[in-house]
Design an enzyme around this catalytic site. Structure first.
Site, PDB file in Angstrom:
ATOM      1  N   GLY A   1       0.786  -1.236   0.000  1.00 58.93           N
ATOM      2  CA  GLY A   1       0.000   0.000   0.000  1.00 58.93           C
ATOM      3  C   GLY A   1       0.817   1.284   0.000  1.00 58.93           C
ATOM      4  CB  ILE A   2       0.408   4.337   2.112  1.00 58.72           C
ATOM      5  CG1 ILE A   2      -1.051   4.610   1.688  1.00 58.72           C
ATOM      6  CG2 ILE A   2       1.159   5.630   2.385  1.00 58.72           C
ATOM      7  CD1 ILE A   2      -1.943   5.172   2.789  1.00 58.72           C
TER       8      ILE A   2
ATOM      9  CE1 TYR B   1      -6.277   3.082  11.489  1.00 58.35           C
ATOM     10  CE2 TYR B   1      -7.787   4.910  11.111  1.00 58.35           C
ATOM     11  CZ  TYR B   1      -6.691   4.162  10.717  1.00 58.35           C
ATOM     12  OH  TYR B   1      -6.016   4.493   9.567  1.00 58.35           O
TER      13      TYR B   1
ATOM     14  CB  THR C   1      -3.995   0.007   0.911  1.00 59.72           C
ATOM     15  OG1 THR C   1      -4.791   0.196   2.093  1.00 59.72           O
ATOM     16  CG2 THR C   1      -3.479   1.353   0.438  1.00 59.72           C
TER      17      THR C   1
END
Ligand SMILES: NC(=O)c1ccc[n+]([C@@H]2O[C@H](COP(=O)([O-])OP(=O)(O)OC[C@H]3O[C@@H](n4cnc5c(N)ncnc54)[C@H](O)[C@@H]3O)[C@@H](O)[C@H]2O)c1
Length: 254
Positions: free
Chosen positions: A17-18, A154, A189
């Protein structure tokens, strides 16, 4: 001249992903990159691909929710490269949008360990070396979830990441050491893949969705990587303590 010529950069969770997009971009810009993530095979696949493109990249197998692994990442990097110019705290996990009444204590702790404690550990150990060098740039990967629009764990962890970013920036202002954060909006992602999304609490995700505009296009991992590069490089040398939302306006206009 490339924007990160000769810089030594650690990217946690750099195999996907990132983080992976950032590793690629950093290597293209002349950095020597260390990716630190759990899955050896994915790490090595990333190393093979970026090496084939001409990048200088190595991997360290590590679980950044564990203090001793974070210490080891820093020690191994110093042993091999003798300095650390850039730290990107990118590793993270989603919390499936679980609200407080449904959140088990064990789940809360697991998410906070990965998304928050890892940032504390990595910054703490890397800063020892940046202090000696008198220079360095830390880029934390936060989230629009830091505004309370994800699950309880989160949301709390990413808000803490924002606050740690400002706290570190305040302490080191004027010393050559900077700390900023990139806060992505929805970005395709593994973390929010259709498979993962099946596990999300749909009711609470819908409640959170009322506070953002999800009809806007997603940002791409490469968009996040460009913002991370900006903070990592000297282009942002006068900027510290900032949280940059990279979300196509998902949050801003609501
Ligand atoms: N994708 C999004 O929509 C989005 C939105 C906001 C914030 N973010 C943040 O972006 C960052 C990168 O996530 P992504 O979207 O690229 O997801 P991803 O799942 O593709 O990548 C996450 C990376 O973190 C690694 N990781 C997870 N737990 C780890 C641990 N304990 N130790 C070491 N490595 C670990 C994974 O192996 C993977 O390499 C995360 O911090 C995430 O919270 C993502």
């Amino acid at each position: 001249m490339a924007r990160l010529d000769g810089k030594i950069a650690i990217i946690t969770g750099g195999n996907s992903g990132i983080g992976r997009a950032t590793a690629k971009l950093f290597c293209k810009e002349g950095a020597k990159v260390i990716i630190a993530a759990r899955r050896t095979e994915k790490n090595q696949e990333t190393v093979r691909e970026i090496t084939a493109e001409g990048g200088t990249i190595v991997d360290i197998q590590a679980d950044v929710s564990k203090m001793e692994d974070c210490k080891r990442i820093v020690e191994e990097t110093i042993k091999k490269f003798e300095r650390i110019d850039i730290l990107v705290n990118n590793a993270g996990m989603a919390d499936r949008h679980i609200p407080i009444n449904l959140c088990a204590e064990e789940w809360y702790e697991k998410v906070v360990r990965v998304d928050q404690f890892s940032v504390f550990y990595m910054c703490k150990y890397v800063l020892e070396h940046m202090e000696k060098q008198g220079s360095g740039s830390i880029v934390n990967v936060s989230s629009i979830g830091s505004q309370g629009i994800a699950g309880i764990a989160y949301s709390a962890a990413k808000a803490a990441v924002n606050s740690m970013t400002r706290n570190i920036a305040i302490q080191y202002a004027g010393t050559g050491i900077r700390c900023n954060a990139v806060a992505p909006g929805p970005t395709p992602t593994e973390l929010n893949s259709p498979e993962q999304f099946k596990l999300f609490n749909k009711e609470f995700a819908a409640v959170c969705g009322r506070h953002i505009d999800l009809t806007l296009p997603e940002a791409q991992p490469e968009d996040q990587a460009e913002a991370i590069l900006f903070f990592a490089s000297d282009a942002s040398k006068a900027i510290t303590g900032q949280i940059l939302y990279v979300d196509n306006g998902v949050l801003v206009i609501c």
